[in-house]
Design an enzyme around this catalytic site. Structure first.
Site, mmCIF file in Angstrom:
data_model
loop_
_atom_site.group_PDB
_atom_site.id
_atom_site.type_symbol
_atom_site.label_atom_id
_atom_site.label_comp_id
_atom_site.label_asym_id
_atom_site.label_seq_id
_atom_site.Cartn_x
_atom_site.Cartn_y
_atom_site.Cartn_z
ATOM 1 N N LYS A 89 -15.170 45.845 -35.471
ATOM 2 C CA LYS A 89 -16.432 45.208 -35.893
ATOM 3 C C LYS A 89 -17.537 46.218 -36.157
ATOM 4 O O LYS A 89 -18.339 46.057 -37.072
ATOM 5 C CB LYS A 89 -16.900 44.181 -34.876
ATOM 6 C CG LYS A 89 -17.280 44.767 -33.529
ATOM 7 C CD LYS A 89 -16.666 44.032 -32.400
ATOM 8 C CE LYS A 89 -16.356 45.011 -31.300
ATOM 9 N NZ LYS A 89 -15.593 44.439 -30.220
ATOM 10 N N GLU A 128 -10.306 39.676 -40.097
ATOM 11 C CA GLU A 128 -10.418 38.464 -39.258
ATOM 12 C C GLU A 128 -10.592 38.828 -37.778
ATOM 13 O O GLU A 128 -11.346 38.194 -37.048
ATOM 14 C CB GLU A 128 -9.163 37.592 -39.441
ATOM 15 C CG GLU A 128 -9.168 36.299 -38.650
ATOM 16 C CD GLU A 128 -10.229 35.318 -39.115
ATOM 17 O OE1 GLU A 128 -10.110 34.798 -40.240
ATOM 18 O OE2 GLU A 128 -11.189 35.080 -38.352
ATOM 19 N N GLY A 184 -12.166 37.520 -31.932
ATOM 20 C CA GLY A 184 -10.743 37.651 -31.586
ATOM 21 C C GLY A 184 -9.825 36.702 -32.319
ATOM 22 O O GLY A 184 -9.697 36.744 -33.544
ATOM 23 N N GLY A 238 -11.580 44.648 -16.075
ATOM 24 C CA GLY A 238 -11.320 45.232 -17.384
ATOM 25 C C GLY A 238 -11.992 44.485 -18.525
ATOM 26 O O GLY A 238 -11.746 44.751 -19.692
ATOM 27 N N ASP A 242 -22.610 44.459 -29.415
ATOM 28 C CA ASP A 242 -21.344 43.911 -29.896
ATOM 29 C C ASP A 242 -21.585 42.583 -30.634
ATOM 30 O O ASP A 242 -21.080 42.376 -31.737
ATOM 31 C CB ASP A 242 -20.429 43.713 -28.672
ATOM 32 C CG ASP A 242 -19.133 43.015 -29.005
ATOM 33 O OD1 ASP A 242 -18.196 43.704 -29.447
ATOM 34 O OD2 ASP A 242 -19.041 41.783 -28.841
ATOM 35 N N LYS A 274 -21.111 41.526 -34.767
ATOM 36 C CA LYS A 274 -20.345 40.354 -35.215
ATOM 37 C C LYS A 274 -21.238 39.400 -36.003
ATOM 38 O O LYS A 274 -20.822 38.853 -37.023
ATOM 39 C CB LYS A 274 -19.733 39.640 -34.010
ATOM 40 C CG LYS A 274 -18.630 40.463 -33.312
ATOM 41 C CD LYS A 274 -18.242 39.837 -31.984
ATOM 42 C CE LYS A 274 -17.238 40.658 -31.208
ATOM 43 N NZ LYS A 274 -17.129 40.257 -29.797
ATOM 44 N N GLY A 295 -8.629 40.194 -26.235
ATOM 45 C CA GLY A 295 -7.318 40.207 -25.576
ATOM 46 C C GLY A 295 -6.221 40.599 -26.553
ATOM 47 O O GLY A 295 -6.355 40.429 -27.770
HETATM 48 N N1 HSE Z 1 -16.192 43.365 -25.916
HETATM 49 C C1 HSE Z 1 -15.876 42.185 -26.647
HETATM 50 C C2 HSE Z 1 -16.266 40.963 -25.834
HETATM 51 C C3 HSE Z 1 -14.410 42.082 -26.976
HETATM 52 O O1 HSE Z 1 -16.548 41.076 -24.637
HETATM 53 O O2 HSE Z 1 -16.294 39.882 -26.393
HETATM 54 C C4 HSE Z 1 -14.002 42.098 -28.378
HETATM 55 O O3 HSE Z 1 -14.948 42.083 -29.355
#
Ligand code: HSE
Length: 432
Positions: free
Chosen positions: A105, A129, A134, A187, A201, A205, A302
């Site tokens: 992304k 995509e 995800g 994790g 993040d 997106k 995931g």
């Molecule tokens: N770090 C992202 C999240 C995972 O926590 O949604 C994938 O973009």
């Protein structure tokens, strides 16, 4: 049968998931799509990782040039993350005539204009995509299925780490720091969690999704961003009592006066479908003028959910001979004609600490009135602090009607200037 060769750049969590899906379902794709998808090579330094996945030594490459010059490779899957060296590798693949499928992304958000230019020039496909939400098929939904609409609004929970943290804070009353540590242990959150918790993040997106939804380039730098590190359990609990759930929301709106794009924590009515999206799940709630409301829900991260999105792109690429690019002019910056609304409107939750004596509420009300803020709801909490001193404070909570952002900031300044009589403890936007 048509054979399609794939190279995977990076065998991390998502690369491993993609390899597993491709190999386990190979016969299904042959039967269903009349195409034999074969992993021809992988770019990975850790030989033991390749061995763990059962990948033959002969398929491991140590540089991108080997992959670009391999005539058996038709599609390059980039699942390395980060801008470099991913950008150099993706451009090299496109310039070598390979189609690219990426989950990256940050790369796609910042450089899709350059990548798309190279893809068009070389008549290659460029698929992404997996870059947003995800396994939830939101990109193709926007690119294809919803094209008949003018999309007016998109509200998403598009970061799983922050949703996990806020859900835990809300259900267990644990503090932000405690839950963040647990998220790191499991994790979900990185050792340096700022990309997730500070909203970067989600901003990347939202830039990709809102450009598609609103048919114009929305650079991430035009998106207002605020993370969740300032959210307290105290506010979450007051919000709950007033009928709200807390979420990190990515909001895009396209109205007559322009476009507003923002990522920030917000209270959302408990009855809204997004309020029940919990833990690390993601969802995007899209409103179009024809379709009305659509909500897509699922795993936003995931190995297998993201691998599912990547393999969907690989199959699409393997079974189509002409490719689709952005349905808008994909430039580095926003078009001059795009008007961004910075002074957006929202309802607000405001928690004040006030001295509990006559006249204080009048002072606060007078500031609200001067700033044009109309109150929809007010709660005063009587905390029995014994003995009560002259200066003990009590929480005073307001939910406002829709108000301009700048008016709230002016009121915040004026209240904080009341010499200790009242101060602003927190302000959280409310989505009704
Ligand atoms: N770090 C992202 C999240 C995972 O926590 O949604 C994938 O973009």
């Amino acid at each position: 049968m048509k054979k399609v060769g794939v190279a995977i750049l990076g065998l991390g969590v998502v690369g491993g998931g993609t390899y597993k899906i491709l190999t386990e379902h190979r016969e299904d794709y042959k039967r269903n799509h009349k195409v034999d998808i074969v992993v021809e090579s992988v770019l990975e330094r850790r030989r033991e990782r390749a061995a763990e996945l059962g990948i033959d030594e002969s398929k491991i490459c140590s540089n991108i040039a080997e992959i670009c010059s391999n005539p058996e490779v038709d599609i390059v899957v980039e699942v390395m993350g980060g801008v470099e060296p991913a950008k150099t590798f993706v451009l090299a693949a496109l310039n070598a005539g390979k189609s690219v499928v990426t989950s990256n992304k940050e790369l796609f958000c910042k450089y899709s204009h350059e990548l798309e230019k190279a893809a068009r020039k070389n008549h290659c496909g460029l698929f992404y995509e997996a870059s947003c939400v995800g396994g939830v098929p939101v990109i193709r939904t926007l690119l294809d299925n919803l094209q008949g609409n003018r999309i007016t609004s998109m509200i998403g929970i598009i970061n799983g780490t922050t949703n996990y943290i806020l859900t835990k804070m809300s259900s267990e009353g644990a503090s932000y720091d405690e839950v963040l540590k647990e998220a790191q242990r499991l994790g979900y959150a990185e050792a340096n969690p700022s990309a997730d918790v500070e909203g970067y993040d989600a901003t990347y997106k939202l830039s990709i999704l809102s450009s598609l939804a609103f048919h114009t380039k929305i650079p991430y730098t035009n998106i207002y961003r605020e993370g969740i590190s300032g959210i307290s359990v105290t506010d979450i609990n007051y919000g709950k009592r007033l009928g709200y759930a807390i979420k990190l929301l990515a909001i895009g709106k396209n109205g007559d006066n322009g476009i507003e794009v923002r990522v920030h924590p917000a209270f959302i009515r408990a009855s809204h479908p997004l309020a029940s999206v919990n833990d690390s799940y993601n969802a995007v709630y899209i409103t179009g003028d024809s379709v009305e409301d659509v909500m897509l829900y699922g795993r936003g991260a995931g190995a297998l959910p993201t691998g599912s999105a990547i393999v969907g792109d690989i199959i699409y690429c393997a079974t189509h001979s002409s490719f689709q690019y952005s349905p808008f002019e994909n430039t580095e910056k926003a078009a001059r004609s795009t008007k961004f609304i910075e002074n957006f409107e929202s309802a607000y939750y405001i928690r004040l600490d006030v001295i509990d004596k006559a006249g204080v509420l009048a002072k606060v009300s007078s500031i609200f009135s001067k700033c044009g803020i109309s109150v929809a709801q007010m709660v005063q909490e009587d905390i029995p602090v014994l003995p009560k001193s002259e200066n003990s404070t009590v929480p005073l909570i307001f939910i406002t009607h829709n108000t301009k952002e700048h008016s709230i900031r002016k009121a915040e300044q004026d209240i904080n200037a009341l010499n200790g009589v009242a101060s602003v403890a927190s302000i959280i936007r409310v989505v009704n």
